[in-house]
Design an enzyme around this catalytic site. Structure first.
Site, short mmCIF file in Angstrom:
data_model
loop_
_atom_site.label_atom_id
_atom_site.label_comp_id
_atom_site.label_asym_id
_atom_site.label_seq_id
_atom_site.Cartn_x
_atom_site.Cartn_y
_atom_site.Cartn_z
N HIS A 307 85.46 51.90 27.30
CA HIS A 307 86.65 52.39 27.98
C HIS A 307 86.95 53.79 27.51
O HIS A 307 86.76 54.11 26.35
CB HIS A 307 87.85 51.48 27.67
CG HIS A 307 88.96 51.64 28.64
ND1 HIS A 307 89.91 52.63 28.53
CD2 HIS A 307 89.25 50.96 29.78
CE1 HIS A 307 90.74 52.54 29.54
NE2 HIS A 307 90.37 51.55 30.32
N ASP A 364 87.78 44.32 32.78
CA ASP A 364 86.92 43.87 33.87
C ASP A 364 85.92 42.81 33.45
O ASP A 364 85.37 42.10 34.29
CB ASP A 364 86.18 45.07 34.49
CG ASP A 364 87.08 45.83 35.44
OD1 ASP A 364 87.99 45.19 35.98
OD2 ASP A 364 86.87 47.03 35.63
N1 ACO Z 1 76.93 50.44 28.24
C1 ACO Z 1 76.12 51.21 27.50
N2 ACO Z 1 76.46 52.36 26.93
C2 ACO Z 1 77.72 52.78 27.14
C3 ACO Z 1 78.63 52.05 27.91
C4 ACO Z 1 78.21 50.83 28.48
N3 ACO Z 1 79.03 50.08 29.23
N4 ACO Z 1 79.80 52.71 27.97
C5 ACO Z 1 79.63 53.84 27.26
N5 ACO Z 1 78.37 53.89 26.76
C6 ACO Z 1 77.81 54.91 25.88
C7 ACO Z 1 77.43 56.16 26.62
O1 ACO Z 1 76.10 56.10 27.08
C8 ACO Z 1 77.66 57.22 25.59
O2 ACO Z 1 76.57 57.19 24.68
P1 ACO Z 1 76.07 58.56 23.97
O3 ACO Z 1 77.21 59.02 23.14
O4 ACO Z 1 74.88 58.14 23.20
O5 ACO Z 1 75.73 59.50 25.08
C9 ACO Z 1 78.88 56.72 24.82
O6 ACO Z 1 78.85 55.28 24.96
C10 ACO Z 1 80.20 57.24 25.35
O7 ACO Z 1 80.25 56.97 26.73
P2 ACO Z 1 80.96 57.87 27.80
O8 ACO Z 1 80.34 57.65 29.13
O9 ACO Z 1 81.03 59.28 27.29
O10 ACO Z 1 82.41 57.28 27.75
P3 ACO Z 1 83.50 57.52 28.85
O11 ACO Z 1 84.79 57.41 28.16
O12 ACO Z 1 83.23 58.75 29.62
O13 ACO Z 1 83.28 56.30 29.87
C11 ACO Z 1 83.41 54.19 30.91
C12 ACO Z 1 84.07 55.17 29.93
C13 ACO Z 1 83.18 54.88 32.27
C14 ACO Z 1 84.37 53.04 31.16
C15 ACO Z 1 82.07 53.70 30.31
O14 ACO Z 1 82.30 53.04 29.10
C16 ACO Z 1 81.32 52.78 31.27
O15 ACO Z 1 80.58 53.27 32.14
N6 ACO Z 1 81.49 51.41 31.19
C17 ACO Z 1 80.86 50.52 32.08
C18 ACO Z 1 81.64 50.41 33.41
C19 ACO Z 1 82.95 49.69 33.26
O16 ACO Z 1 83.04 48.61 32.67
N7 ACO Z 1 84.01 50.28 33.83
C20 ACO Z 1 85.35 49.70 33.81
C21 ACO Z 1 86.25 50.49 32.93
S1 ACO Z 1 87.79 49.72 32.78
C22 ACO Z 1 88.57 50.10 34.21
O17 ACO Z 1 88.32 51.03 34.88
C23 ACO Z 1 89.58 49.16 34.61
#
Ligand code: ACO
Length: 423
Positions: A307, A364
């Protein structure tokens, strides 16, 4: 306490005011920046950018805290109904007994959609995603209620738009499901409360009457309350940005629904179930799924994990996990997807990749499982999210319009394309 931040550009010092929130959050006010320095800030994905002052929702992501208008989410989920929480978000206070009665009555009075609008459904193929139908129909409300097309801030006009939207979105959502399975629409009933009425419209049929179970009704109330607002996320910022052009509320909400649909936002709950089903079918193992999510060459992510704000357990996921256990025991459910979900969570909580990045299950992860327990099909999950988020969108739209001075939203950019060239 520090009241000004100092910034030095080309040996010239500037002082920027520090704004503090009621919970001690601090932000540097850069509104004079471009005018005085010629610079703008660059913050891809708005990770450090505050777009407004708001008194609707407070989140402390490090400590897993979420409050609406000051009330902890745990108390609201346990002790209020979705419509009471909606009232709280939009009007700032929980309704009195009298206000609650009047609000319920107005929701009931506005629950039907214009009969002419029903013909729209015939134009959609049965395979249409219900989010596409929902966004189209919500925008179409502006055609059927054009007297509210321009922004009129008279309380009565706004109040009517609120109950219309809150009530009709639920009817439209249930009808889009009925359309997809080729069953006749079930009209709303005047004697049922908000969530029970939705379940009735979804699952009742002339050949198979549907009785609303009180625990199912309570679970739905809880799910919608937990989704009701989450400050300046992607869809809410979209509603504010689109609304800042002075377009009507229906169209602003339509834009929010579209933003919510994406798998990185509200579409994640549907993706979670697809992922768990894929694991169950044997298409991929739990371990392989985790490895694939960690592989930087692969764009796959573990849906329902991570998140932007929560860097500890999402408080909403905690509540939903408990509700999952309750329903599982009450109805003696043996859903293999729940076991897979628990295994996934257990493994990730011990995995260095997820620990170091503070990636925990988000709302979610468990909402998809709960909606499945309620009998709601996967492509309706983002629609359920939209019904829940609606009061938050309305509250934020209203707050934006009430803020002075009013400004159209317009971010800037750093241009990196070709410098002047001639044909
Ligand atoms: N699976 C694997 N790796 C992940 C995940 C995941 N679900 N989420 C984040 N990471 C990793 C990224 O690859 C990144 O790694 P790095 O530092 O080695 O490059 C690090 O964790 C940080 O991730 P970001 O994408 O920079 O985090 P951001 O805050 O931008 O994204 C998000 C948040 C979009 C929710 C992300 O965690 C994600 O894509 N999750 C999966 C989709 C999801 O469940 N969305 C629902 C969110 S809740 C809502 O909207 C109600």
């Amino acid at each position: 306490m520090l009241k000004k931040a100092k910034l030095e550009i080309d040996n010239i010092q500037y002082e920027l005011p520090i704004v503090a929130g009621s919970e001690g959050e601090r932000g540097i006010d850069i509104s004079i920046l471009r005018e005085q320095t010629g610079c703008i800030t660059l913050d891809v994905g708005y990770q450090n950018t505050g777009s407004c002052l708001s008194s609707i929702t407070y989140i402390d992501g490090d400590n897993g805290i979420l409050r609406y208008r000051g009330y902890p989410i745990e108390e609201l989920a346990e002790k209020t109904s979705f419509t009471e929480t909606a009232f709280l978000l939009i009007y700032g206070e929980l309704p009195t007994a009298e206000e609650k009665k009047a609000f319920s009555q107005r929701l009931t009075e506005n629950s039907m959609v214009h009969e002419e609008m029903l013909r729209f459904f015939d134009g959609f193929p049965v395979t249409a995603h219900p989010m596409a139908i929902l966004s189209t129909m919500v925008n179409a409300l502006s055609v059927y209620y054009p007297q509210y097309f321009t922004i009129d801030f008279a309380t009565e006009t706004f109040d009517l738009m609120v109950v219309r939207l809150l009530s009709k979105i639920r009817t439209i959502a249930a009808y889009s499901y009925k359309h997809s399975i080729g069953e006749p629409f079930v009209y709303p009933r005047h004697d049922l409360k908000y969530c029970a009425n939705f379940l009735h419209m979804m699952f009742h049929s002339p050949v198979k009457p549907y009785e609303v179970d009180p625990d199912i009704e309570k679970t739905l109330n809880m799910l919608l309350i937990l989704h009701a607002d989450h400050e300046q996320n992607c869809s809410t910022s979209t509603v504010r940005l689109v609304g800042s052009s002075m377009v009507n509320l229906y169209s602003s909400i339509c834009a929010g629904i579209c933003a919510l649909w994406g798998p990185l936002h509200g579409g994640a709950n549907q993706e979670v179930i697809h992922m768990l089903e894929e694991i169950h079918r044997g298409g991929i193992s739990v371990c392989d799924c985790i490895e694939k999510a960690k592989d930087k060459e692969n764009r796959f992510r573990l849906f329902g994990f991570g998140h932007r704000i929560y860097k500890s357990y999402d408080p909403r996921a905690k509540i939903l996990k408990r509700q999952c256990d309750m329903l599982k025991n009450k109805f003696q459910l043996h859903d293999p997807l729940i076991d897979i979900a628990l295994e996934l969570e257990e493994r990730t909580l011990q995995d260095e990749y997820f620990i170091s990045r503070k990636l925990y299950p988000n709302v979610d992860f468990y909402s998809g499982i709960l909606y499945r327990m309620l009998g709601i099909p996967a492509d309706m999950y983002p629609v359920m999210f939209a019904i829940g988020r609606l009061p938050g969108w309305i509250a934020q739209w209203k707050e934006m319009h009430d803020t002075k001075p009013f400004k159209i939203g317009r971010p800037r950019q750093i241009y990196v394309g070709p410098t002047i060239r001639h044909l």
